[in-house]
Design an enzyme around this catalytic site. Structure first.
Site, PDB file in Angstrom:
ATOM      1  N   LYS A 214      36.970  41.621  26.072  1.00 31.74           N
ATOM      2  CA  LYS A 214      36.133  42.799  26.274  1.00 31.74           C
ATOM      3  C   LYS A 214      36.634  43.962  25.421  1.00 31.74           C
ATOM      4  CE  LYS A 214      34.748  46.056  29.841  1.00 31.74           C
ATOM      5  NZ  LYS A 214      34.702  46.414  31.249  1.00 31.74           N
ATOM      6  N   GLU A 220      47.736  39.183  24.543  1.00 36.43           N
ATOM      7  CA  GLU A 220      47.747  37.717  24.579  1.00 36.43           C
ATOM      8  C   GLU A 220      46.669  37.152  23.663  1.00 36.43           C
ATOM      9  OE1 GLU A 220      47.931  39.692  27.170  1.00 36.43           O
ATOM     10  OE2 GLU A 220      49.196  38.858  28.763  1.00 36.43           O
ATOM     11  N   GLY A 276      35.379  42.897  33.400  1.00 36.71           N
ATOM     12  CA  GLY A 276      35.897  41.624  32.876  1.00 36.71           C
ATOM     13  C   GLY A 276      35.692  40.485  33.857  1.00 36.71           C
ATOM     14  N   ARG A 277      36.012  40.707  35.107  1.00 41.87           N
ATOM     15  CA  ARG A 277      35.917  39.636  36.107  1.00 41.87           C
ATOM     16  C   ARG A 277      34.484  39.373  36.552  1.00 41.87           C
ATOM     17  NH1 ARG A 277      38.752  43.966  37.569  1.00 41.87           N
ATOM     18  NH2 ARG A 277      38.124  45.275  39.321  1.00 41.87           N
ATOM     19  N   GLU A 362      41.728  41.222  42.070  1.00 37.63           N
ATOM     20  CA  GLU A 362      41.768  42.327  41.114  1.00 37.63           C
ATOM     21  C   GLU A 362      40.783  43.425  41.549  1.00 37.63           C
ATOM     22  OE1 GLU A 362      40.754  41.992  36.756  1.00 37.63           O
ATOM     23  OE2 GLU A 362      42.913  42.153  36.517  1.00 37.63           O
ATOM     24  N   HIS A 393      46.688  16.675  52.109  1.00 30.65           N
ATOM     25  CA  HIS A 393      47.940  15.914  52.076  1.00 30.65           C
ATOM     26  C   HIS A 393      49.100  16.781  51.615  1.00 30.65           C
ATOM     27  CE1 HIS A 393      45.829  12.146  52.848  1.00 30.65           C
ATOM     28  NE2 HIS A 393      44.833  12.781  52.243  1.00 30.65           N
ATOM     29  N   LYS A 517      52.220  45.737  31.584  1.00 29.89           N
ATOM     30  CA  LYS A 517      51.914  45.654  30.144  1.00 29.89           C
ATOM     31  C   LYS A 517      52.749  46.666  29.370  1.00 29.89           C
ATOM     32  CE  LYS A 517      46.959  44.677  30.693  1.00 29.89           C
ATOM     33  NZ  LYS A 517      45.616  45.188  30.434  1.00 29.89           N
TER      34      LYS A 517
HETATM   35  O1  LIG Z   1      38.655  40.834  28.002  1.00 33.07           O
HETATM   36  P1  LIG Z   1      39.910  41.605  27.772  1.00 33.07           P
HETATM   37  O2  LIG Z   1      39.651  43.026  27.372  1.00 33.07           O
HETATM   38  O3  LIG Z   1      40.777  40.895  26.766  1.00 33.07           O
HETATM   39  O4  LIG Z   1      40.694  41.675  29.120  1.00 33.07           O
HETATM   40  C1  LIG Z   1      41.212  40.539  29.741  1.00 33.07           C
HETATM   41  C2  LIG Z   1      41.746  40.843  31.122  1.00 33.07           C
HETATM   42  O5  LIG Z   1      42.929  41.605  31.032  1.00 33.07           O
HETATM   43  C3  LIG Z   1      43.076  42.835  31.683  1.00 33.07           C
HETATM   44  O6  LIG Z   1      44.426  43.157  31.754  1.00 33.07           O
HETATM   45  C4  LIG Z   1      42.443  42.946  33.043  1.00 33.07           C
HETATM   46  O7  LIG Z   1      43.370  42.869  34.083  1.00 33.07           O
HETATM   47  C5  LIG Z   1      41.356  41.925  33.292  1.00 33.07           C
HETATM   48  O8  LIG Z   1      40.409  42.496  34.145  1.00 33.07           O
HETATM   49  C6  LIG Z   1      40.715  41.456  32.028  1.00 33.07           C
HETATM   50  O9  LIG Z   1      39.716  40.509  32.350  1.00 33.07           O
END
Ligand SMILES: O=P(O)(O)OC[C@H]1O[C@H](O)[C@H](O)[C@@H](O)[C@@H]1O
Length: 554
Positions: A214, A220, A276-277, A362, A393, A517
């Site tokens: 986003k 990452e 994002g979620r 979240e 199990h 972060k």
């Molecule tokens: O889609 P991006 O901007 O790469 O974000 C990826 C993810 O990382 C962030 O740290 C948030 O905690 C998430 O809500 C998000 O979905």
């Protein structure tokens, strides 16, 4: 809402509706589900709802008509319906980020009008869906080829959090609908092992990378995307000109995409009003669309839309997301439940609960209210679970005989997917027999008398007794189709919304992920150079020192 948020809403635990629920809880005491069913033999059919294809049985909950009535009064008093309507209207209900919350616009029909800052966003949503459909078709049919002219046979989505969990989950859920000739993989972890394992057996000439982010700043994803680009160019022995045929981006940040070196013509856009979620039905679903085709993707969107409409219009008594949300509020507040299990009886739903973890935790893992005041009541639960029957199990022991209150959702389907061999189809009844047995055992247990009557020695009776009284929701659908998946996800999205509204928290920000972060950025150079270690706290400094020693860094 009767109390204006600007002046600060009356704290939840000081409302008369909360007090009434507390009193009612005390009156209910330790009444057992056995007693509740004995007192109301129709409960099993009365406490059910049908929403689209989802049959929802909530009879095995520690509630009576009075409980449900009081919970609905709480929802009314806390303005759940008003906030819901504000969300659908595109108001900026994500106040800490000053953003609208419009994942529902992602599945609005062509021709609908949903305005953000006076602009109808629906045409843009459909323009992107059309562009995705066109691109997916070109990849699926082999018209889109890689740099060397070979058709694409592998798709690797690089993203994390909401840019990974949704498509990864849905790809797994809808595997039987996917083009089986395509290999689709998901890389998220900054641990290089993730990318390494995902590409090691792939032919770069046949591989398309989808960089999903986003913000396009997530460390990452950017790190893995850079590494994937090097791998590709090295494997192909090609220069930068090869990138355009092997990399596309999904983002709200065109500048970031361009800076990375991906042509914005190969970018699929979404918008800051998509959390994002809440984004996998946006451009973030491109890998899924390539796998299942745009028609199936549209069926999934229709499923989302069906539940959106239900949530928006169904009266409180029949409103499934409202009900499920309120049940969670009830257990958190008055049974001190800290966790919520989601236990799908479908192997295809193996990533479903992991997806819900982000959606729920979240969104609602917060401890200050919308006005920034500390909260004194339970908010979002720990969401966990894996597909049955595997869990039976392993950890079901704790569900049956442990000391914790863990309400659970059981998800099951009447029919196995179409392409199972006949012999495997027969196993479906065994799976579902377990599904029904578990909620029965959790609710009704087995009394000491029943155990003793079986001739069990007295000293073993307590060990073999099942207290029961563990609340569960059963969600049963005919078949796990794209349409049903859309319905399920929207159901949970809106359930999470309801809880956030009652708890008076901003379910759409995620400030809690920031600190780690920032600290990681500070620590990384210390790992490399050792300089600045003295600024760290004693524990972290010592751990970092040990790490450096183990890596042979002096
Ligand atoms: O889609 P991006 O901007 O790469 O974000 C990826 C993810 O990382 C962030 O740290 C948030 O905690 C998430 O809500 C998000 O979905």
């Amino acid at each position: 809402m009767s109390d204006t948020p600007a002046n600060g809403r009356t704290p939840l635990d000081r409302t008369p509706q909360w007090a009434a629920l507390g009193k009612h809880r005390a009156e209910l005491g330790d009444q057992h589900l056995r007693e509740l069913f004995a007192a109301d033999p129709d409960r099993g059919s009365r406490y059910t709802l049908q929403v689209g294809d989802l049959f929802i049985d909530y009879s095995k909950h520690l509630v009576t008509d009075r409980t449900l009535d009081l919970l609905r009064q709480l929802a009314a008093a806390t303005g759940v319906a008003e906030l819901r309507d504000a969300m659908f209207r595109g108001e900026k209900i994500n106040t800490t980020e000053d953003r609208a919350v419009l994942h529902t616009a992602l599945r609005a029909p062509r021709g609908a009008v949903v305005e953000v800052d006076g602009e109808n966003v629906v045409p843009a949503v459909h323009a992107v869906l059309d562009k995705m459909a066109d691109f997916s078709e070109r990849v699926r049919s082999g018209v889109w080829t890689g740099h060397t002219g070979k058709r694409i046979r592998n798709v690797v989505n690089i993203g994390i959090g909401g840019s990974d969990l949704g498509p990864a989950m849905a790809y797994e859920v809808l595997r039987s609908y996917t083009d089986r000739d395509l290999t689709v993989r998901f890389v998220s972890n900054v641990d290089g092992a993730d990318l390494h394992e995902a590409v090691r057996d792939l032919d770069a000439a046949e591989t398309l990378f989808i960089v999903a982010s986003k913000t396009f700043t997530t460390i990452e994803t950017v790190t893995n995307a850079v590494a994937a680009r090097s791998w590709l160019l090295e494997q192909l022995g090609a220069g930068e000109e090869a990138v355009a045929k092997h990399f596309v981006a999904l983002s709200t940040n065109a500048q970031g995409v361009a800076d990375f070196g991906i042509d914005t013509a190969n970018m699929f856009e979404f918008w800051d009003w998509v959390g994002g979620r809440y984004s996998y039905d946006s451009a973030i679903g491109l890998s899924l669309m390539i796998a299942i085709g745009s028609e199936r993707f549209q069926e999934m969107l229709a499923g989302f839309r069906l539940v959106d409409e239900h949530f928006r219009t169904a009266p409180a008594e029949q409103n499934a997301p409202l009900l499920l949300g309120l049940l969670g509020v009830w257990y958190g507040a008055f049974f001190d439940a800290q966790a919520h299990a989601v236990l799908p009886y479908s192997h295809y739903l193996s990533k479903f609960t992991a997806y819900l973890q982000q959606l729920d935790m979240e969104s609602n893992g917060k401890s200050v209210d919308r006005e920034g005041r500390p909260i004194d009541w339970q908010t979002g639960p720990v969401v966990w679970g894996t597909p049955g029957t595997n869990g039976q199990h392993a950890y079901y022991q704790l569900l049956h005989q442990g000391t914790k209150v863990i309400p659970a959702d059981f998800l099951g389907f009447a029919r196995p997917v179409d392409d199972l061999r006949a012999g495997l189809v027969a196993q479906h009844d065994l799976l579902m027999a377990n599904f029904f047995a578990q909620t029965q055992a959790l609710a009704f247990g087995k009394t000491a008398e029943e155990v003793a009557a079986e001739g069990v020695p007295a000293e073993l009776v307590p060990h073999k007794t099942f207290r029961g009284n563990h609340p569960t929701t059963t969600i049963l659908a005919d078949e796990l189709t794209p349409h049903v998946l859309g319905q399920l996800i929207a159901l949970y999205e809106h359930k999470v919304f309801v809880q956030g509204a009652v708890w008076n928290i901003d379910s759409f920000d995620q400030w809690g992920v920031e600190l780690g972060k920032v600290l990681a950025k500070k620590i990384e150079p210390v790992l490399l150079t050792g300089e600045g270690g003295e600024a760290l706290d004693a524990s972290t400094a010592s751990l970092v020192g040990r790490y450096r020693e183990l890596r042979g860094r002096k």
